[in-house]
Motif scaffolding. Structure first.
Motif, PDB file in Angstrom:
ATOM      1  N   LYS A 263      64.253  44.554  15.854  1.00  0.00           N
ATOM      2  CA  LYS A 263      65.610  45.090  15.739  1.00  0.00           C
ATOM      3  C   LYS A 263      66.286  45.203  17.102  1.00  0.00           C
ATOM      4  CE  LYS A 263      64.438  49.965  15.354  1.00  0.00           C
ATOM      5  NZ  LYS A 263      64.390  51.108  14.469  1.00  0.00           N
ATOM      6  N   GLU A 267      69.968  43.429  15.426  1.00  0.00           N
ATOM      7  CA  GLU A 267      70.154  44.736  14.789  1.00  0.00           C
ATOM      8  C   GLU A 267      71.058  44.597  13.565  1.00  0.00           C
ATOM      9  OE1 GLU A 267      72.223  47.839  16.909  1.00  0.00           O
ATOM     10  OE2 GLU A 267      71.212  49.408  15.750  1.00  0.00           O
ATOM     11  N   ARG A 337      64.530  49.464   9.565  1.00  0.00           N
ATOM     12  CA  ARG A 337      64.921  48.121   9.989  1.00  0.00           C
ATOM     13  C   ARG A 337      66.444  48.040  10.157  1.00  0.00           C
ATOM     14  NH1 ARG A 337      66.322  44.790  12.377  1.00  0.00           N
ATOM     15  NH2 ARG A 337      65.904  42.549  12.452  1.00  0.00           N
TER      16      ARG A 337
END
Lengths: 414, 266
Positions: A263, A267, A337
């Motif tokens: 991430k 992202e 996540r």
């Protein structure tokens, strides 16, 4: 709870269809168990069948039109003065939004199973419009369930559905919005599942519908990945993907191919509908910490009272006006996540004004929520950061609302 | 010792007729009135199903939705539902009570706390519309431990394999959904066909009491006399709505209707 690598997220549920052991599942009346099992069997077989994938890709390419554009918003980037701002213009797709992918796949499945009728729910009217288009294309009869309040505020899409020959069935129960449309659609399926296929318009509902929808919209990130590599030589070192989240179908599809990246590198930012600033009501169960509950056959974070009655939502965007959220997003949130936040009605409108002022792009009110947060955050980011916003719908359908809120000037088409 | 639900079936079998099961929504049209209705129909019905109103019911048709929304609008809470049952159970010749509803209401209340309250107030059985088999295995075991009947549902779409598994895991009573429909739909399958399916279930598990529901009304009820039990729901809810619209007393009208239903069975 952990996200596994190298296994598609849609296939990470357990035997009973729960992601992370607690999101999703099949909370359905006994009558629907069989049609759901049949659909599961069919989909599990076909998703690895080369001829089926070829067929899907053929329609995606020649009929939906792939790939949709990936463009730099240079003026906006200059105006904001931070990260590079790009957009994946998914509203280029035939019909004007990402809902076409799921609708097409459901019609292909329905055809293969010999069903003659397909039914679906709709909020903003996109899911309904696309299903009516696909049904027409594949020679299926089509019924669309839509809340009476949404019919009122999304007339252009209602007209399109009718033009495609679909029956638009107004739903007058409850808040007269998407949540009631989905309920009514499921009820219709309970009574007609022997002859009728159901398409759930987002990554919500019983587990199989979550999976089919996520599988279908993942086309968006497959294209984006190739486009990024073409543009930058590889997937950028600092990439941020902003997407609005209602049920969660466009955002899941926008992110899926990048799931295995760290991430830090890629992202995911999901933007929910915060509703009007002055109202306590919202459609942002992840941002505002709603509790887990059961809605439309799946366990998820959902706006509800302490008794378990589902609460009414409020948002300027009909497409995000849903009290629940995909089990996939619950899973992505709890595994950390993806990051989730909300934009208010006013912020979305302001973002729409900024984008249309600087760019030849007219995101509908749904992606305007994502633009709002992206614009705010891009200011503080370095120039080598690539911000991509999924412009998953066109503002044509929002004409009436934009006229009312911003005046005629903003409602004109490009 | 037999539990009250099995006893009710035993009694009706002795009288050579199916058991009559009614469905009304707790708190419709008010908490007090729904209790009055339960009391007044006890003279005729053998088992009373009490609906726990939920605002996103995926298996209910218009009549039960109307009743549920009315009850929710009048402010019914889960604790009120238990109070209604408790008060009803204090009345003379009270009948077995089955709570029927959607899983989220139980989930939010907490499964264990819910069962404890059921026991305390005198609930005898539970039907959870959207908690199918095998997902309901753990919860149904908990019910059994608490001497509460968990009632499994079967439908025309249930496969033979599921039928065997479900009946094996079921308690004393099974509920057969007569046709593909939400509640309150018109009977669209012939009674013979329905009874054929019903007999299939009885052949697999002859000892379990099997009731038929969906599409059972004053008009159709007498065609199913060979069943162990018959459920009438939507028609009663509709009668409550009709009475309210005509400014008549729902308690009297519903009671009359259930009396008629009972007469058609004897």
């Amino acid at each position: 709870m952990r996200l596994k690598k190298r296994i598609p997220v849609i296939d990470q549920g357990d035997k009973l269809g729960f992601w992370g052991g607690k999101f999703g599942g099949n909370f359905v009346p006994e009558t629907l168990k069989k049609p759901i099992e049949d659909l599961e069997f069919q989909f599990n077989k076909l998703k690895n069948d080369k001829s089926f994938i070829r067929e899907r890709d053929k329609y995606f390419k020649n009929w939906i039109g792939t790939p949709t554009r990936f463009i730099k918003l240079s003026n906006l980037t200059k105006h904001i003065g931070g990260a590079q701002i790009w957009s994946k213009v998914v509203s280029d797709a035939n019909g004007g939004a990402h809902k076409i992918y799921n609708a097409t796949v459901h019609c292909l499945l329905a055809k293969r199973s010999g069903k003659k009728v397909i039914i679906g729910d709709t909020g903003a009217g996109y899911a309904g419009k696309m299903l009516s288009m696909a049904a027409k294309k594949f020679g299926l009869k089509c019924k669309i369930f839509m809340g009476a309040k949404d019919i009122e505020r999304q007339q252009p899409n209602v007209r399109a559905m009718k033009k495609n020959g679909a029956d638009v069935i107004p739903v007058y129960t409850g808040s007269k919005t998407l949540v009631d449309a989905v309920s009514e659609c499921m009820r219709y399926w309970v009574a007609n599942c022997d002859t009728t296929a159901m398409c759930v318009g987002s990554t919500v509902g019983p587990a199989i519908f979550v999976r089919i929808c996520g599988w279908s919209t993942s086309q968006i990130s497959r294209e984006l990945k190739a486009q990024l590599i073409e543009q930058f030589g590889s997937v950028p070192k600092k990439l941020k993907l902003y997407n609005c989240v209602g049920g969660g179908s466009s955002s899941f599809g926008f992110w899926n191919e990048f799931m295995d990246y760290s991430k830090k590198q890629v992202e995911f930012i999901g933007v929910e509908a915060g509703g009007p600033t002055k109202s306590k009501k919202h459609a942002a169960p992840l941002t505002y910490g709603s509790k887990i509950g059961i809605l439309h056959g799946a366990a998820q974070y959902v706006n509800q009272n302490s008794e378990g009655q589902i609460e009414e939502t409020e948002s300027i965007s009909a497409g995000l006006d849903y009290p629940g959220i995909s089990p996939l997003h619950c899973f992505l949130k709890d595994t950390k996540r993806a990051r989730y936040t909300a934009a208010s009605d006013e912020e979305a409108l302001k973002a729409y004004q900024i984008v249309t002022k600087y760019e030849n792009l007219r995101p509908s009110l749904e992606p305007s929520h994502a633009f709002s947060v992206a614009i705010k955050e891009a200011k503080k980011l370095s120039k080598d950061t690539i911000v991509v916003i999924n412009s998953c719908g066109d503002a044509y359908k929002d004409k009436k609302i934009l006229e009312k809120k911003l005046g005629k000037k903003y409602a004109k088409s490009n | 010792m037999l539990n009250p639900i099995s006893l009710a079936f035993k009694k009706s079998k002795k009288e050579n007729r199916p058991a009559l099961l009614t469905y009304t929504v707790a708190g419709d049209s008010s908490k007090k009135q729904s209790l009055e209705i339960l009391k007044s129909i006890s003279k005729y019905a053998d088992i009373l199903e009490v609906g726990v109103p939920h605002n996103t019911p995926v298996a209910d048709g218009g009549q039960i939705q109307t009743s549920s929304y009315r009850a929710i609008k009048n402010g019914i809470l889960m604790t009120d539902v238990f109070k209604i049952v408790k008060n009803y159970k204090k009345s003379k010749n009270s009948k077995p009570i089955i709570l029927m509803g959607y899983y989220n209401m139980i989930y939010q209340f907490g499964e264990n706390k819910y069962l404890k309250e059921c026991k305390k107030s005198g609930v005898n059985g539970l039907i959870v519309v959207d908690l199918p088999w095998p997902e309901n295995r753990i919860f149904s075991k908990k019910c059994k431990k608490n001497s509460i009947n968990f009632i499994q549902l079967l439908s025309p779409t249930t496969s033979y394999k599921r039928l065997k598994g479900i009946t094996k895991d079921s308690h004393d009573m099974i509920y057969y959904i007569s046709m593909l429909s939400t509640t309150g739909g018109k009977l669209k399958v012939s009674p013979n066909k329905i009874l054929q399916n019903y007999n299939k279930i009885k052949n697999i598990s002859p000892k379990k009491n099997c009731v038929i529901g969906f599409g059972i009304t004053e008009k159709t009820i007498s065609k199913f006399k060979s069943a162990d039990g018959l459920v009438v729901g939507s028609q009663i809810c509709k009668e409550i709505t009709r009475s309210l619209n005509n400014r008549q007393n729902p308690v009297i009208n519903v009671s009359k209707m259930v009396n008629k239903l009972k007469k058609k069975l004897s």
